[in-house]
Scaffold this active site. Structure first.
Site, short mmCIF file in Angstrom:
data_model
loop_
_atom_site.label_atom_id
_atom_site.label_comp_id
_atom_site.label_asym_id
_atom_site.label_seq_id
_atom_site.Cartn_x
_atom_site.Cartn_y
_atom_site.Cartn_z
N LYS A 1 27.01 -11.27 45.92
CA LYS A 1 27.66 -10.05 46.41
C LYS A 1 26.99 -9.71 47.73
CE LYS A 1 29.03 -6.96 43.03
NZ LYS A 1 28.83 -5.76 42.20
N PHE B 1 32.72 -4.54 40.97
CA PHE B 1 32.02 -4.80 39.71
C PHE B 1 32.80 -5.85 38.93
CE2 PHE B 1 30.52 -4.21 35.41
CZ PHE B 1 29.15 -4.16 35.62
N ASP C 1 22.91 -9.55 43.55
CA ASP C 1 23.56 -8.28 43.92
C ASP C 1 22.61 -7.53 44.88
OD1 ASP C 1 24.96 -5.93 43.94
OD2 ASP C 1 25.18 -5.75 41.80
N LYS D 1 20.78 -12.42 30.37
CA LYS D 1 21.72 -13.12 29.54
C LYS D 1 22.86 -13.72 30.36
CE LYS D 1 21.37 -9.61 25.91
NZ LYS D 1 22.20 -8.62 25.15
C1 PRP Z 1 22.29 -9.17 36.33
C2 PRP Z 1 22.32 -10.61 36.84
C3 PRP Z 1 21.13 -10.71 37.71
C4 PRP Z 1 20.91 -9.30 38.19
C5 PRP Z 1 21.36 -9.22 39.61
O1 PRP Z 1 21.53 -9.12 35.18
O2 PRP Z 1 22.28 -11.53 35.80
O3 PRP Z 1 20.00 -11.18 37.04
O4 PRP Z 1 21.69 -8.43 37.38
O5 PRP Z 1 21.24 -7.92 40.09
P1 PRP Z 1 20.33 -7.50 41.32
O6 PRP Z 1 20.46 -8.57 42.40
O7 PRP Z 1 20.92 -6.18 41.73
O8 PRP Z 1 18.93 -7.37 40.83
P2 PRP Z 1 21.48 -7.84 34.24
O9 PRP Z 1 20.26 -7.06 34.55
O10 PRP Z 1 22.81 -7.15 34.29
O11 PRP Z 1 21.23 -8.44 32.81
P3 PRP Z 1 22.15 -9.44 31.93
O12 PRP Z 1 22.24 -10.73 32.72
O13 PRP Z 1 21.36 -9.58 30.69
O14 PRP Z 1 23.48 -8.80 31.73
#
Ligand code: PRP
Length: 182
Positions: free
Chosen positions: A136, A157, A108, A48
């Site tokens: 990040k 965060f 991330d 999202k």
């Molecule tokens: C977040 C963000 C990325 C992912 C990055 O999505 O949108 O897709 O995490 O993290 P990573 O590099 O450690 O894999 P999240 O899973 O929080 O879902 P959301 O976007 O629905 O909040």
């Protein structure tokens, strides 16, 4: 909700204000417009979190494009990546022979985008590039190359501009670091 009435109660500091974000998004849009001249790009928004960034970015891309959405689950409700990535929604438009540009809000650990990249490559696109608003840098578990980066940010965060903590704060117009007690 209180998070909107009184965000300063929750916010430690504003990392990127609205003007800074929108200016950088405009630059990214210009660059993408230039790089994809005469191509029919398929933009893929990673739900999202990327929704807000995506909505602004596509209004700064002045070429023909189509778009689709994917959703993957990685974080659950914690602030740490679980490492277990699953699709909640796969792309509906055919990837084969298309120029694909994936748009995500934050890179991330790299686990989500690495998983998505492998999946998309298995569908034989003509090209595949990745655009993230936030990188990040020091948090990578899975190395991955990205083609467009909005901002490199420290290992904190962050919420706002689409990014959440327990599904809160996505509607903030800026990107902020939360206070520890959240
Ligand atoms: C977040 C963000 C990325 C992912 C990055 O999505 O949108 O897709 O995490 O993290 P990573 O590099 O450690 O894999 P999240 O899973 O929080 O879902 P959301 O976007 O629905 O909040």
């Amino acid at each position: 909700m209180d998070q909107f009435k009184n965000p300063s109660k929750y916010v430690e500091k504003i990392l990127l204000n609205e003007e800074t974000i929108l200016q950088r998004v405009q630059e990214l849009g210009k660059q993408i417009t230039k790089d994809y001249q005469n191509k029919d790009v398929l933009l893929i928004c990673v739900l999202k979190g990327a929704l807000v960034f995506f909505a602004d970015l596509i209004r700064d891309i002045n070429i023909h494009f189509d778009f689709d959405f994917v959703q993957l689950s990685s974080y659950g409700n914690s602030t740490q990546s679980s490492g277990n990535i699953v699709f909640l929604r796969k792309p509906l438009i055919d990837i084969n022979d298309r120029d694909i540009l994936v748009v995500d809000d934050i890179l991330d650990s790299g686990l989500t985008l690495s998983y998505l990249k492998s999946y998309l490559l298995s569908k034989n696109p003509s090209s595949l590039k990745i655009c993230v608003l936030l990188n990040k840098v020091s948090h990578r578990i899975q190395p991955i190359e990205v083609d467009y980066i909005g901002f490199n940010i420290p290992d904190e965060f962050v919420v706002g501009y689409g990014l959440d903590f327990n599904d809160m704060y996505r509607g903030l117009r800026y990107i902020a670091v939360l206070k520890d007690e959240n």
